[in-house]
Design a protein around this motif. Structure first.
Motif, PDB file in Angstrom:
ATOM      1  N   GLN A 113       0.824  -1.204   0.000  1.00 14.48           N
ATOM      2  CA  GLN A 113       0.000   0.000   0.000  1.00 14.48           C
ATOM      3  C   GLN A 113       0.863   1.261   0.000  1.00 14.48           C
ATOM      4  N   ARG A 114       1.961   1.211   0.783  1.00 13.26           N
ATOM      5  CA  ARG A 114       2.878   2.374   0.829  1.00 13.26           C
ATOM      6  C   ARG A 114       3.510   2.630  -0.543  1.00 13.26           C
ATOM      7  N   LEU A 115       3.982   1.559  -1.205  1.00 14.42           N
ATOM      8  CA  LEU A 115       4.584   1.699  -2.530  1.00 14.42           C
ATOM      9  C   LEU A 115       3.557   2.181  -3.548  1.00 14.42           C
ATOM     10  N   LYS A 116       2.330   1.714  -3.431  1.00 11.09           N
ATOM     11  CA  LYS A 116       1.273   2.122  -4.345  1.00 11.09           C
ATOM     12  C   LYS A 116       0.996   3.615  -4.217  1.00 11.09           C
ATOM     13  N   GLU A 117       0.966   4.109  -2.961  1.00  6.37           N
ATOM     14  CA  GLU A 117       0.741   5.532  -2.724  1.00  6.37           C
ATOM     15  C   GLU A 117       1.883   6.370  -3.289  1.00  6.37           C
ATOM     16  N   GLN A 118       3.139   5.900  -3.076  1.00  7.68           N
ATOM     17  CA  GLN A 118       4.301   6.621  -3.618  1.00  7.68           C
ATOM     18  C   GLN A 118       4.251   6.676  -5.140  1.00  7.68           C
ATOM     19  N   PHE A 119       3.893   5.571  -5.762  1.00  9.42           N
ATOM     20  CA  PHE A 119       3.807   5.528  -7.223  1.00  9.42           C
ATOM     21  C   PHE A 119       2.725   6.478  -7.727  1.00  9.42           C
ATOM     22  N   LYS A 120       1.592   6.530  -6.999  1.00 10.40           N
ATOM     23  CA  LYS A 120       0.508   7.406  -7.386  1.00 10.40           C
ATOM     24  C   LYS A 120       0.933   8.871  -7.314  1.00 10.40           C
ATOM     25  N   ILE A 121       1.647   9.236  -6.248  1.00  6.27           N
ATOM     26  CA  ILE A 121       2.136  10.608  -6.083  1.00  6.27           C
ATOM     27  C   ILE A 121       3.123  10.957  -7.193  1.00  6.27           C
ATOM     28  N   ALA A 122       4.070  10.033  -7.479  1.00  2.00           N
ATOM     29  CA  ALA A 122       5.089  10.271  -8.509  1.00  2.00           C
ATOM     30  C   ALA A 122       4.452  10.425  -9.888  1.00  2.00           C
TER      31      ALA A 122
END
Length: 391
Positions: free
Chosen positions: A67-76
């Motif tokens: 979930q953390r990686l998914k959020e980071q990818f979404k922000i990027a």
């Protein structure tokens, strides 16, 4: 094996576990001996619940990480869409310059920009990128024959475009040339002169079957015998200058056809009366002015008639071979000599020094205004004289 393993002290002491053992695994190995050494009627259920709990903890950790990686990818992804240069410390131009410096295309025929950092009798050393140097041979430095690269203005610090013509296998350096670029510019200049229907004063450099050879902007042009005004004694023309016009240009086949007859006929049509504008070529410079060839006639552009501004050095304004426009001040029929002025054609004082092209572009209009002022002055003088006579 099982009782011995379960009773081992290392299983009860977490500090003895290797660092790569996961937390859930450590917990499992700590709790299993305790359950084994304290049996109860529900021992089997306890072991089962511990294993399930360990697996659940592990799955929860992986879920949170995903979930953390998914959020980071979404922000990027959103940042790349809305502001792709956010946080970048260099510009696109700087990035492209860096690519040019480190990814030099070295194919034959490629044009590169370089800086000369050394010269000698054989040529010049050129820096074409931060990590690549090249060599410019003397014979490739200029389309004309020169004895040293300095004769072509090539000195340390000289910056110019060059064309790659090969590679030296001994030192792995590129071999450069300026000649293709100069020839391309010369052909472009000839096309411009043809479009302007300009009359050129060119040197005859030799003869061949059926005509003469002349040098035009560094290119060899051919004058067919039918286009030469003087049919007899053609060998006497070699080394002299003739008025010429460009008839035909074909860069691919290196064809440049010239005419002396058309140039002479146009020269003869020029109006040589005072106030008219004529075209000529600067033959030479003297301390007192410039000698100009106009329709085969010798004309003088006196230093005092070059510009309204003070002229101390004629060579800073004109040079032999320059095609100029001048207004006729006087024509001596007995000596076939003209007196010219460019000063009278200046839209603003000093334009001949700083903006010659503007002077030549507006020459006819400025001459017309000058003659109009003379007519108005004569009429005013005549009117004044008549009024005095009446008084």
């Amino acid at each position: 094996m099982a009782p011995a393993l379960l009773g081992h002290n290392s299983l009860r002491n977490p500090s003895l576990f290797p660092p790569f053992i996961g937390k859930n695994v450590r917990f499992f190995y700590q709790i299993v001996p305790f359950i084994t050494c304290n049996p109860s009627p529900f021992a089997g259920k306890q072991v089962s619940s511990v294993v399930v709990r360990s697996s659940a903890l592990k799955n929860n950790a992986q879920t949170r990480e995903r979930q953390r990686l998914k959020e980071q990818f979404k922000i990027a992804r959103e940042r790349c869409r809305t502001d792709p240069m956010d946080g970048v410390t260099f510009s696109v131009e700087e990035f492209l310059d860096a690519l040019d410096d480190h990814d030099l295309v070295s194919e034959v025929g490629t044009k590169v920009y370089g800086t000369v950092f050394g010269t000698d009798s054989t040529g010049a050393d050129v820096n074409v990128s931060s990590s690549c140097s090249a060599f410019l041979p003397l014979e490739e430095a200029c389309m004309y024959k020169i004895n040293h690269v300095a004769d072509a203005g090539i000195l340390p610090g000289f910056e110019e475009n060059f064309v790659i013509i090969g590679k030296n296998l001994d030192d792995n350096r590129l071999i450069l040339s300026r000649r293709p670029i100069q020839y391309s510019l010369a052909w472009e200049r000839c096309r411009q002169l043809q479009s302007e229907n300009a009359v050129l004063i060119c040197k005859i450099i030799g003869g061949k079957r059926g005509g003469l050879l002349a040098l035009v902007e560094g290119l060899q042009g051919f004058i067919p015998l039918s286009q030469v005004s003087k049919r007899s004694g053609l060998e006497t023309l070699i080394g002299k200058e003739l008025p010429l016009k460009i008839l035909e240009i074909d860069e691919k086949s290196s064809k440049l056809i010239l005419s002396n007859r058309k140039a002479n006929s146009e020269y003869q049509e020029q109006d040589l009366t005072p106030g008219s504008v004529v075209t000529g070529t600067v033959d030479s410079l003297k301390p007192y002015g410039a000698i100009v060839n106009v329709a085969g006639l010798t004309a003088l552009l006196h230093i005092s008639q070059i510009s309204h501004a003070h002229v101390s050095d004629i060579s800073a304004i004109l040079k032999p071979g320059d095609i100029i426009k001048g207004m006729v001040l006087r024509y001596d029929h007995e000596k076939d000599r003209l007196s010219l002025s460019t000063k009278k054609l200046e839209p603003m004082p000093g334009d001949m020094i700083h903006r010659q092209k503007l002077v030549y572009d507006q020459a006819e209009e400025m001459a017309r205004l000058f003659l109009q002022k003379i007519v108005e002055a004569e009429e005013a003088a005549r009117a004044f004289s008549e009024s005095e006579s009446e008084v």
